[in-house]
Design a protein around this motif. Structure first.
Motif, short mmCIF file in Angstrom:
data_model
loop_
_atom_site.label_atom_id
_atom_site.label_comp_id
_atom_site.label_asym_id
_atom_site.label_seq_id
_atom_site.Cartn_x
_atom_site.Cartn_y
_atom_site.Cartn_z
N LYS A 1 21.81 49.38 38.20
CA LYS A 1 22.86 50.23 37.06
C LYS A 1 24.20 49.56 36.88
CE LYS A 1 20.47 54.59 37.31
NZ LYS A 1 20.27 56.11 37.63
N LEU A 2 24.59 48.80 37.83
CA LEU A 2 25.66 48.13 37.62
C LEU A 2 25.69 47.17 36.42
CD1 LEU A 2 26.28 47.03 41.36
CD2 LEU A 2 27.78 48.22 40.08
N ARG A 3 24.61 46.70 35.93
CA ARG A 3 24.54 45.91 34.78
C ARG A 3 24.93 46.69 33.47
NH1 ARG A 3 18.45 43.93 34.51
NH2 ARG A 3 18.10 45.71 35.87
N PHE A 4 24.85 48.08 33.43
CA PHE A 4 25.27 48.76 32.59
C PHE A 4 26.65 49.62 32.55
CE2 PHE A 4 20.63 48.63 32.96
CZ PHE A 4 20.36 48.06 31.70
N GLY A 5 27.44 48.96 33.79
CA GLY A 5 28.95 49.65 33.88
C GLY A 5 29.09 50.86 34.77
N GLU B 1 33.97 44.55 40.06
CA GLU B 1 33.52 43.31 40.35
C GLU B 1 33.25 43.42 41.94
OE1 GLU B 1 34.02 39.21 42.27
OE2 GLU B 1 35.22 41.07 42.45
N PHE B 2 33.81 44.08 42.77
CA PHE B 2 33.55 44.08 44.11
C PHE B 2 32.30 44.84 44.35
CE2 PHE B 2 33.33 46.73 48.02
CZ PHE B 2 33.51 45.85 48.90
N CYS B 3 31.79 46.02 43.61
CA CYS B 3 30.67 46.61 43.78
C CYS B 3 29.30 45.63 43.52
CB CYS B 3 30.76 47.74 42.93
SG CYS B 3 31.76 49.11 43.55
N ILE B 4 29.66 44.46 42.46
CA ILE B 4 28.68 43.70 42.14
C ILE B 4 28.43 42.80 43.30
CG2 ILE B 4 28.04 41.74 40.60
CD1 ILE B 4 29.79 43.52 38.35
#
Length: 181
Positions: free
Chosen positions: A138-142, A174-177
């Protein structure tokens, strides 16, 4: 637990109290302030004896302050509670550590949070974020877990690094990614 602040006179006292009133006792509480000039330091100093570490010095923004706290933290698990956030009740951290003890192999622990408006005596919930629905894709979608609900093992920071200061408003994303993907 780390709280970073700058000119947070209206909210930081509730934040500090919500940490200091936790029933879970094994908390290293770090407050990093970027030289506030609005009365925030008076409030921090009022509780200084009960805060593990207080650092008051200029910084290069919120992520630099968070990185300072991460570098000086001694605990195995790091959580960040912003200076305008509070824990719902005095057992919030205890519940998190119950989960950590039950599943010690995990590197990150996410909890539910609620966004509220109004005074603490009569808050109005305007949005809820449930940790059970988060998936790294879901990180891909912000979609990223909010800071107050993230508890991350120190090894993760050692492995992927701290917040990248070149991202002025999205270093946490960015850190979460890097950390969760």
């Amino acid at each position: 637990l780390i709280t970073v602040s700058y000119n947070s006179v209206l909210t930081i006292e509730e934040t500090i109290k919500s940490v200091l009133n936790q029933s879970y006792e094994n908390i290293e509480y770090i407050v990093i302030d970027g030289c506030s000039n609005d009365g925030t330091l008076d409030i921090i100093n009022r509780y200084k004896e009960r805060i593990s570490i207080v650092v008051i010095e200029p910084d290069n923004g919120i992520y630099d302050a968070m990185n300072k706290g991460i570098r000086i933290a001694n605990g195995d698990v790091i959580g960040i509670l912003n200076s305008d956030d509070v824990y719902k009740d005095n057992n919030s951290i205890g519940k998190v550590f119950d989960e950590i003890e039950a599943t010690p192999s995990l590197d990150a622990y996410l909890s539910d949070i609620a966004f509220v408006e109004g005074v603490s005596s009569n808050p109005k919930v305007v949005r809820r974020v449930s940790a059970k629905y988060f998936r790294p894709w879901k990180l891909r979608f912000g979609w990223m877990p909010p800071h107050p609900g993230m508890f991350i093992k120190r090894e993760v920071f050692k492995k992927v690094g701290n917040y990248d200061l070149s991202f002025k408003i999205a270093s946490d994303y960015e850190f979460c990614i890097r950390a969760l993907w």
